[in-house]
Scaffold this motif. Structure first.
Motif, mmCIF file in Angstrom:
data_model
loop_
_atom_site.group_PDB
_atom_site.id
_atom_site.type_symbol
_atom_site.label_atom_id
_atom_site.label_comp_id
_atom_site.label_asym_id
_atom_site.label_seq_id
_atom_site.Cartn_x
_atom_site.Cartn_y
_atom_site.Cartn_z
ATOM 1 N N ASN A 1 -3.977 -1.127 4.851
ATOM 2 C CA ASN A 1 -2.614 -0.704 4.535
ATOM 3 C C ASN A 1 -2.280 -1.156 3.123
ATOM 4 O O ASN A 1 -2.970 -1.995 2.533
ATOM 5 N N GLU A 2 -1.222 -0.600 2.585
ATOM 6 C CA GLU A 2 -0.873 -0.839 1.181
ATOM 7 C C GLU A 2 -0.534 -2.301 0.896
ATOM 8 O O GLU A 2 -0.950 -2.861 -0.126
ATOM 9 N N ALA B 1 -5.289 5.796 3.313
ATOM 10 C CA ALA B 1 -4.086 4.956 3.295
ATOM 11 C C ALA B 1 -3.603 4.639 1.880
ATOM 12 O O ALA B 1 -2.394 4.567 1.637
ATOM 13 N N TRP C 1 -9.564 3.676 4.119
ATOM 14 C CA TRP C 1 -8.869 3.035 2.999
ATOM 15 C C TRP C 1 -8.313 4.074 2.031
ATOM 16 O O TRP C 1 -7.159 3.968 1.590
#
Length: 439
Positions: free
Chosen positions: A207-208, A243, A240
């Motif tokens: 996630n970021e 996201a 990745w």
């Protein structure tokens, strides 16, 4: 927790030259017009913390924040109510020492300071409005502080949400710490960071926010853990990139290239292991970057084999031949820095043992880099390199010519007084050496 790498020019700074910084606005933050000490007096009188925007006039991200964040009505309303706000050119006069006192090492840096002068929070790097407001609300007591989060973590060290919030706030918190206290927190947070990554791996970490944590807290010193992170991202690269975008692929390639380069320069044959990963384990990441007319593996093999041969065997002739092949195959992929870096490696690996013909090659490569480069600092770098080679060739007139050109180029750094002065002093010393050699 990071930072490194050699640059041949005597000063290495991340910069862009830009016009005047100051601006007026009617809806955003109302900045105090006065000195730092006068702002502290006003902060004491009104019993408010001080908000300081440490900027440099050449800093593009600083100007972007000034134009797009500080001018927002909601930001202005909150800051004007809760803080005394001040903008300081951190490279001017007494502000230089003030910036040092608050450990300002890059721009932009914004700091929240108590009326007694103690740092409450120091935040390095560009921030959007939401990030700036969050930092402000923590200082104002309207959001959870780092210390409060740490106490929550100690009460329940299995709460990954608390750990994430804590690690996101860690960089700005560490910036405000000093001495042994800072060292203590670095040790604590590194341990927490590694445990946090292990607990969320392999997929919960995609996630970021967690990518941001990796970028800010994953250093280069612990190569084993760095390798673990690279492989962790690589094993789930599609997820990745879905996201985050392409950035994780670039992270993998950059980390692998750095490891290969360090080993090649050390004369360690294990660099080949990292070159092989380009076409095997990390092929997908390298393919994302994209090259024309040459595969990522062919590029890596040509470059790192040449580098190893130069540093290990001091085979300058072999290096020059290999790099000429590298340049011919890279073609449209080449950048000015590729030529400049090739010349730098000649100086770094062979130095005084370079023959006249080697200096002529270095001049040729540096001139190609110079012809394609617009950035002032890089242009100065290449001009100085060319001057150095002409000096070694005993062509003192040409050496003087390029040193003088480099000096003239530094005049374009009119809003960067400190680096400009340092470069000019270094070039003056080189010119003085030429005078001695001519006697």
């Amino acid at each position: 927790m990071k930072m490194k790498r050699y640059i041949y020019a005597l000063v290495a700074l991340l910069m862009f030259v830009s016009p005047l910084y100051a601006q007026e606005n009617t809806t955003g933050i109302s900045f105090f017009k006065g000195t730092f000490e006068e702002a502290l007096v006003k902060a004491k009188q009104e019993n408010k913390p001080l908000f300081v925007d440490f900027y440099a006039v050449w800093c593009v991200p600083c100007k972007k924040m000034a134009k797009t964040v500080f001018t927002q009505e909601a930001v202005g309303k909150y800051f004007n109510e809760h803080f005394i706000s001040l903008q300081l050119d951190a490279e001017k006069g007494e502000n230089v020492q003030i910036a040092k006192n608050y450990k300002v090492v890059a721009y932009p840096t914004v700091a929240f300071i108590a009326p007694d002068g103690k740092a409450l929070s120091v935040n390095t790097g560009a921030m959007n409005a939401d990030e700036l407001m969050e930092a402000a609300k923590i200082v104002a007591g309207e959001s959870v502080s780092f210390e409060e989060l740490y106490n929550k973590y100690k009460a329940n060290n299995n709460d990954l949400d608390v750990q994430q919030q804590l690690l996101l706030k860690a960089p700005s918190f560490l910036q405000a710490q000093e001495g042994m206290e800072a060292d203590k927190w670095v040790t604590r947070l590194q341990k927490l960071y590694k445990n946090y990554v292990a607990a969320k791996a392999p997929t919960k970490i995609i996630n970021e926010n967690d990518y941001k944590i990796i970028l800010t807290l994953e250093g280069d010193d612990d190569k084993e853990h760095k390798q673990y992170i690279v492989d962790l991202i690589n094993d789930h690269l599609d997820d990745w990139m879905k996201a985050i975008g392409k950035a994780p692929a670039y992270y993998i390639a950059e980390a692998n290239d750095i490891l290969a380069e360090d080993l090649a320069k050390d004369g360690n044959i294990k660099y080949k292991d990292y070159v092989e990963k380009v076409k095997n384990q990390y092929a997908k990441a390298y393919d994302v970057i994209g090259l024309k007319g040459i595969t990522p593996y062919e590029k890596s093999k040509l470059y790192f084999d040449a580098l190893y041969n130069l540093y290990k065997n001091k085979d300058v002739d072999g290096y020059v031949k290999a790099m000429q092949t590298y340049f011919s195959k890279m073609q449209d992929n080449l950048r000015a820095a590729d030529y400049g870096k090739a010349a730098q490696n000649l100086y770094m690996a062979a130095g005084k043992s370079l023959k006249p013909k080697d200096h002529e090659v270095a001049i040729q490569w540096s001139q190609k880099a110079l012809s394609q480069e617009d950035a002032v600092m890089d242009r100065v770098n290449y001009m100085v390199m060319i001057g150095d080679s002409y000096r070694e060739l005993k062509n003192y007139a040409k050496a003087r010519e390029f040193y003088n050109q480099a000096y003239a180029e530094t005049l374009r750094l009119e809003n960067m007084e400190m680096p400009q002065a340092m470069l000019q002093d270094a070039i003056k010393q080189k010119l003085a050496t030429i005078e001695l050699l001519e006697k």
